[in-house]
Design a protein around this motif. Structure first.
Motif, PDB file in Angstrom:
ATOM      1  N   ARG A   1       0.152  -9.566  -3.102  1.00  0.00           N
ATOM      2  CA  ARG A   1       1.602  -9.778  -2.504  1.00  0.00           C
ATOM      3  C   ARG A   1       2.054 -11.282  -3.114  1.00  0.00           C
TER       4      ARG A   1
ATOM      5  N   PRO B   1      10.917  -5.029  -5.385  1.00  0.00           N
ATOM      6  CA  PRO B   1      10.542  -4.019  -4.747  1.00  0.00           C
ATOM      7  C   PRO B   1       9.756  -3.115  -4.868  1.00  0.00           C
ATOM      8  N   GLY B   2       9.463  -2.859  -5.598  1.00  0.00           N
ATOM      9  CA  GLY B   2       8.563  -1.749  -6.833  1.00  0.00           C
ATOM     10  C   GLY B   2       7.377  -1.838  -6.561  1.00  0.00           C
TER      11      GLY B   2
ATOM     12  N   ASP C   1       6.081  -4.707  -4.283  1.00  0.00           N
ATOM     13  CA  ASP C   1       5.737  -3.991  -2.478  1.00  0.00           C
ATOM     14  C   ASP C   1       5.618  -3.171  -1.919  1.00  0.00           C
ATOM     15  N   ALA C   2       5.955  -2.329  -2.957  1.00  0.00           N
ATOM     16  CA  ALA C   2       5.890  -0.481  -2.530  1.00  0.00           C
ATOM     17  C   ALA C   2       4.602  -0.138  -2.695  1.00  0.00           C
ATOM     18  N   ALA C   3       4.198  -0.624  -4.051  1.00  0.00           N
ATOM     19  CA  ALA C   3       3.663   0.238  -5.015  1.00  0.00           C
ATOM     20  C   ALA C   3       2.377  -0.470  -4.337  1.00  0.00           C
TER      21      ALA C   3
ATOM     22  N   ASN D   1       2.129  -1.294  -0.842  1.00  0.00           N
ATOM     23  CA  ASN D   1       1.818  -1.085   0.249  1.00  0.00           C
ATOM     24  C   ASN D   1       1.242   0.191   0.738  1.00  0.00           C
ATOM     25  N   ALA D   2       1.454   1.276  -0.846  1.00  0.00           N
ATOM     26  CA  ALA D   2       1.187   2.217  -0.629  1.00  0.00           C
ATOM     27  C   ALA D   2      -0.556   2.386  -0.833  1.00  0.00           C
TER      28      ALA D   2
ATOM     29  N   THR E   1      -2.390   1.740   1.959  1.00  0.00           N
ATOM     30  CA  THR E   1      -2.326   2.360   2.756  1.00  0.00           C
ATOM     31  C   THR E   1      -3.779   3.466   2.391  1.00  0.00           C
TER      32      THR E   1
END
Length: 312
Positions: free
Chosen positions: A34, A127-128, A130-132, A134-135, A138
């Motif tokens: 991050r 933003p891509g 951070d989304a990657a 986070n996924a 998970t």
């Protein structure tokens, strides 16, 4: 914890332990990514490769679990591939500058490097990413919760056969890729060889107490081959970008030198990779696996008998 199967302990427990450790480390690297994406993404993807190598090694013992989990971590790795590739391409430019100092002394690669730095910044700052991440977090957390579903035979002979079959499958992949790379020389052939070499290197670590050959020398040679194949892969990726629509690396006058140096680098790296891979994977995978299975059976049975005697 050690990335090595302890033959004194049940196979199921050992594989669960290593999976949990590697997934936990991957999660740690994702948090690092991050703030430091260049560092964290690379280390995370290495852990994901370790996880998938372990799953391949024991796949015949619990195929539904291993196949499903392998696909899961393959998808996680794919989520992170774009941002990591952006950094690898800059490293490729720097390697070319080091390898051909006379040709690049005038800064002939600088325009391309500047474009790659901008591309890296856009991928890492958007933003891509951070989304990657986070996924990926998970998916890894869910994977941790599924580890207890793995069930492998723990009897010494069956465990030995599972390990030998997993090692042999990777050696077969490497031999097949080597043959194709030697005859066709396509980027995909070398990429398949690289993946098999990386998996084999991890199998050597996992089976460090069971592998029947001088393991340190082989591991060193496999890791060297993996590095060369990685550099060659980056060359292929760069050449594909040169030919992509929209000239993402710049107009022809900015990429002329790069194209020339990539061609020279591809030729020398390809030759070196084929020579080193032939030394490592030219032998029969079946013969190598039989040696491993025989030694593993003896070692697994012997060590457990010693442990039982010590308890008694």
């Amino acid at each position: 914890m050690s990335f090595r199967i302890d033959p004194r302990l049940p196979l199921t427990g050992e594989v669960r332990r290593i999976l949990a450790d590697e997934i936990g480390r991957a999660l740690g690297h994702l948090e690092t990514a991050r703030d430091k994406p260049e560092q964290g993404l690379h280390k995370c993807r290495k852990r994901l490769k370790s996880i998938r190598a372990l799953l391949r090694l024991v796949r015949s013992g619990d195929e539904p679990f291993c196949q499903t989990e392998n696909e899961c971590y393959k998808q996680v790795s794919a989520l992170l591939s774009g941002p990591r590739e952006a950094t690898a391409l800059i490293e490729t430019i720097d390697r070319l500058a080091d390898a051909f100092p006379e040709q690049t002394a005038g800064g002939g690669l600088d325009p391309v490097r500047d474009r790659l730095l901008l591309r890296q910044h856009e991928l890492h700052a958007g933003p891509g990413l951070d989304a990657a991440i986070n996924a990926a977090v998970t998916a890894c957390q869910e994977g941790l919760e599924r580890i207890d579903k793995l069930a492998l035979p723990d009897q010494p002979e069956q465990a030995a056969d599972i390990l030998a079959e997993g090692a042999r499958a990777t050696l077969r992949r490497a031999k097949k890729a080597l043959d194709k790379a030697g005859s066709r020389g396509e980027a995909d052939d070398f990429h398949d060889l690289r993946k098999a070499a990386k998996t084999h290197s991890m199998h050597l670590s996992l089976l460090g107490r069971l592998w029947p050959t001088p393991i340190k020398a082989r591991r060193k040679a496999v890791d060297k081959l993996g590095e060369l194949l990685g550099e060659l892969h980056d060359v292929f990726v760069m050449r594909a970008l040169l030919d992509a629509d929209g000239e993402p690396l710049g107009p022809p006058e900015d990429t002329k030198l790069l194209r020339k140096l990539l061609k020279r680098s591809e030729k020398s790296l390809g030759k070196a990779c084929l020579a080193d891979a032939a030394d490592l994977f030219g032998d029969s995978p079946r013969r190598s696996a039989k040696k491993l299975a025989r030694k593993a059976r003896d070692d697994l049975a012997g060590q457990r008998e010693d442990a039982a005697a010590a308890v008694g």
